[in-house]
Design a protein around this motif. Structure first.
Motif, short mmCIF file in Angstrom:
data_model
loop_
_atom_site.label_atom_id
_atom_site.label_comp_id
_atom_site.label_asym_id
_atom_site.label_seq_id
_atom_site.Cartn_x
_atom_site.Cartn_y
_atom_site.Cartn_z
N MET A 49 3.96 9.20 0.81
CA MET A 49 3.67 8.42 2.02
C MET A 49 2.75 7.24 1.73
N GLY A 50 1.79 7.43 0.85
CA GLY A 50 0.87 6.36 0.50
C GLY A 50 -0.54 6.64 0.95
N PRO A 51 -1.50 5.89 0.41
CA PRO A 51 -2.92 6.12 0.72
C PRO A 51 -3.34 5.42 2.01
N VAL A 52 -2.91 5.96 3.13
CA VAL A 52 -3.29 5.43 4.44
C VAL A 52 -4.03 6.51 5.20
N GLY A 53 -4.81 6.11 6.21
CA GLY A 53 -5.47 7.09 7.06
C GLY A 53 -6.44 8.00 6.34
N GLN A 66 0.82 -1.20 0.00
CA GLN A 66 0.00 0.00 0.00
C GLN A 66 0.86 1.26 0.00
N GLY A 67 2.12 1.12 0.42
CA GLY A 67 3.03 2.27 0.45
C GLY A 67 4.39 1.90 -0.11
N LEU A 79 1.51 7.01 -5.62
CA LEU A 79 0.25 6.50 -5.09
C LEU A 79 0.00 5.08 -5.56
N ALA A 80 -0.16 4.17 -4.61
CA ALA A 80 -0.44 2.77 -4.95
C ALA A 80 -1.93 2.57 -5.20
N GLU A 81 -2.24 1.70 -6.14
CA GLU A 81 -3.64 1.31 -6.33
C GLU A 81 -3.91 0.07 -5.50
#
Length: 760
Positions: A522-526, A217-218, A482-484
């Motif tokens: 950072m990635g699509p978290v939170g 995810q990151g 950005l990860a899918e």
């Protein structure tokens, strides 16, 4: 809300056709030339020293290229703080890694595992969080006396939040009309269970450059976090499409480091993918959460104080548990406008598979234990829980300490309207009959309702960077890490750029996920994808557009701000009859590159409320979830089907269903997980889906040009406590032991006697 060309409109996802036709290559679909397969020998004991290990026979097996034990594995470390070796001479849970094998095929690797001979010296094991802290308890790590890990997380800054201590608790006691106390827990340690199990391929170029293909995810954070742990190497991270993560597949050193070690030993690429049983038994589960607490409340519903010890069971090691504690402590303040706090967490190691980051990230674990305590006070005060949450949820101008330890003041929206509209859609006023009173009784079937709430200020967490490149042919390329991971966020940032540049969606694309190509992400978290990542992409697109207009303004003899663009053509505002294509401004030998960066902003917390209705069969103890209504306010909806699907995802994967049947069952006599398969790990099927409805308001937020914030990550978090409340109301007896299996319901009704389960 403003009418847009793409934003707020249902549009096909960029990756939709590839996914449904099978062209998308997930990590287990990838093959690298000359690739080997990694396998892990795992411990059958929960706590033991390795007295001897014989790998000679395994090494002689044709096709085996390397066998690693603790004696020869690189001295790389994981955990927070760094305390977990890739392999150690001590195992700390059933499933802990004992040896690594690289082989020509997976079958050869499996055969080789059976040839390794290990002699163990068993040690006493401990599973309960309080027993682990007692004098004389088995110690998992010499450096952590009492099995208590140090608090704080350097990544959150020098003053990261370690507890909530505000005001004067004694004063709060004096002001309270009611004081309740008790011990409540959320310790069924469910598995997030993404459809795709964790996996990685690692390959070295020389001695100092490692390329990693991962289902992460990151993916950019794999580079950032691991290359320093591995001796300042250059780590090249390539992100593959992720078959869902639910937070669990992020930096994931647990499988990257073993693959890298085997690749280094063999000089060949090594793929390591968990099997499903291995995933369930030896990878991330939720934190165990237990609270010994007290709450004071006035008759009007004002909370005068909250105090207590929050005991966090992280299992065999901490992946990010201290970070989850910091966020959980912040999220509790969003839910509760209380002037006096003394909430003291402890993160404790025990002999079970380790907990790690999962959506809900600390706040779900805390609130699922804390809310039952609060509802006891609400009952004494005779307060409707919806009215309580409406009164107490953070409002603009309220302050709170967030995970960085700094005081932030909310500048978001008032969620009162979302609460009221959600309650109206659910029919709360008609269904709510009071505490411990069923909504209806028909023979042995009794119905009850409940409600839960959650919010998170991490929608603006950490840094994002993005570039947007304009090409002369009227196309735009987004450079983003950005990860899918299943949510459609990569398509959403294309919509944002297409809207800003007024390009057809098919003329906007995103680069492959490659750390050599893309800037920091950072990635699509939170739930940060919409605000944080979106802000960086928007800024890059606006910067590119500005540069384009500055190039072409002299041709029109106007200022850059007088221009507009549509479908790759530029014109003067109000004079669309004369248009010039981008290529006339740029020529064939130029591109325009815009840059954007987002800095952390924790002042715009999001919000989610879930209403639930359950039906309990008082003869069998079975609980059925009948109806779910979610209520939120997200500002401008970016993609309607996307947010609907995110909110529909509130049920499984360690969500609402952790209140009903999702749990990891551990036999504490052996330390073994007893349900590491999709038959024994209880899971909702499509035929068992409840009626679901969502209330999504679109009040503009002061975020970016589209006035939106994300909400998907918290869709699960309010649900378990809402179901707990609903079942208690249905049967007229308080019950607070997740999950609410039939035996527990019948025991609460006094119809059977059950042995108390040991906490996990």
């Amino acid at each position: 809300m403003k009418e847009y060309r793409f934003i707020g409109k249902p549009t096909p996802r960029k990756d939709a056709l590839d996914i449904v036709t099978g062209r998308t290559k997930f990590i287990n679909d990838l093959t690298i030339p000359n690739m080997l397969y990694g396998k892990v020998l795992r411990s059958p004991l929960p706590h033991a020293l390795i007295k001897s290990i014989d790998t000679a026979e395994a090494m002689r097996l044709p096709g085996v290229k390397a066998v690693h034990t603790y004696k020869d594995v690189p001295d790389w470390m994981g955990g927070l703080p760094l305390h977990v070796r890739v392999l150690d001479n001590k195992v700390r849970y059933v499933g802990d890694a004992v040896a690594l094998i690289a082989a020509e095929t997976e079958d050869i690797g499996e055969d080789a595992l059976r040839l390794i001979k290990v002699e163990y010296e068993p040690l006493p094991a401990v599973y309960d969080v309080e027993e682990a802290m007692q004098p004389g308890a088995p110690q998992l790590y010499e450096q952590f006396p009492g099995n208590i890990l140090p608090q704080g997380i350097p990544a959150f800054g020098p003053h990261s939040l370690q507890e909530v201590v505000i005001g004067d608790v004694e004063k709060g006691r004096e002001e309270a009309d009611f004081i309740v106390e008790g011990t409540y827990a959320y310790e069924n340690i469910p598995n997030p269970l993404p459809p795709e199990s964790p996996g990685v391929i690692a390959a070295w170029e020389g001695t100092d450059t490692l390329t990693v293909w991962s289902a992460s995810q990151g993916p950019h954070m794999i580079k950032v976090s691991l290359q320093r742990r591995m001796g300042s190497i250059n780590l090249h991270s390539i992100g593959n499409p992720v078959g869902a993560s639910y937070g669990s597949k992020y930096m994931s050193w647990q499988y990257v480091l073993p693959a890298a070690a085997l690749a280094k030993a063999t000089g060949r690429p090594v793929k390591f993918c968990y099997g499903r049983s291995e995933h369930l038994a030896a990878f991330t589960v939720r934190l165990g959460s237990r609270i010994h607490g007290k709450v004071g409340m006035k008759k009007n519903g004002d909370v005068t104080f909250l105090s207590g010890d929050w005991l966090v069971n992280t299992g065999a090691f901490s992946e990010t548990s201290q970070a989850m504690v910091a966020v959980g402590c912040g999220e509790a303040q969003l839910m509760l406008r209380c002037p006096n706090w003394s909430l003291k967490p402890k993160v404790v190691c025990t002999n079970r598979t380790a907990s790690g980051q999962i959506r809900g990230f600390g706040g779900q674990e805390l609130k699922c234990a804390l809310l039952p305590l609060l509802t006891m006070a609400m009952e004494k005060a005779g307060i409707d829980p919806v009215d309580f949450f409406k009164r107490n949820y953070v409002k603009p101008g309220d302050g709170y300490y967030w995970r960085d330890g700094n005081w932030w003041v909310c500048r978001g929206t008032d969620y009162t309207k979302a609460i009221e509209q959600g309650a109206g859609t659910f029919g709360w006023k008609d269904k709510w009959k009071g505490w411990l009173k069923p909504t209806s009784v028909k023979g042995v079937k009794q119905r009850g309702v409940g409600v839960g709430v959650h919010g998170n200020a991490d929608v603006g967490e950490d840094v994002s960077e993005a570039y947007v490149r304009l090409d002369p042919n009227g196309t735009a390329t987004i450079y983003s890490g950005l990860a899918e991971h299943g949510t459609g966020q990569r398509s959403n940032i294309c919509k944002m750029v297409a809207e800003i540049l007024q390009l057809p969606l098919d003329r906007v694309s995103v680069t492959p996920n490659d750390s050599r190509v893309n800037p920091y992400e950072m990635g699509p978290v939170g739930s940060r994808g919409t605000y944080a990542i979106g802000s960086a992409v928007i800024a890059a697109a606006e910067d590119a557009k500005r540069q384009l207009f500055e190039l072409i303004a002299p041709k029109f003899k106007v200022k850059a701000e007088d221009l507009e663009t549509e479908d790759g053509m530029v014109y003067v505002k109000g004079k669309a009859g004369t248009k010039i294509p981008w290529i006339k401004a740029m020529g064939y030998d130029r591109t325009v590159m815009g840059r954007g960066r987002f800095e952390p902003d924790f002042a715009l917390p999001n919000f989610m409320m879930i209403f639930t209705e359950v039906e309990v069969d008082t003869e069998t103890g079975k609980v059925d979830l009948i109806r779910v209504v979610g209520a939120t306010d997200v500002g401008q909806i970016i993609d309607p089907p996307g947010i609907t699907n995110q909110l529909n995802g509130c049920l499984g994967s360690a969500g609402i269903d952790t209140a009903l049947f999702e749990e990891t069952v551990i036999d504490t006599r052996l330390g073994r997980i007893m349900n590491p398969n999709m038959i024994d790990y209880k899971w909702r099927t499509f035929s068992e889906l409840p009626e679901m409805e969502h209330v999504i308001l679109e009040t503009p937020f002061p975020s970016h040009r589209f006035h939106a914030v994300g909400v998907g990550e918290i869709a699960t978090a309010p649900g378990p406590s809402a179901v707990l409340m609903a079942v208690s109301n249905a049967i007229g007896v308080r019950i607070h032991d997740y999950p609410l299996t039939p035996d527990k319901v019948l025991s609460a009704l006094g119809k059977i006697t059950t042995a108390k389960r040991r906490a996990k």
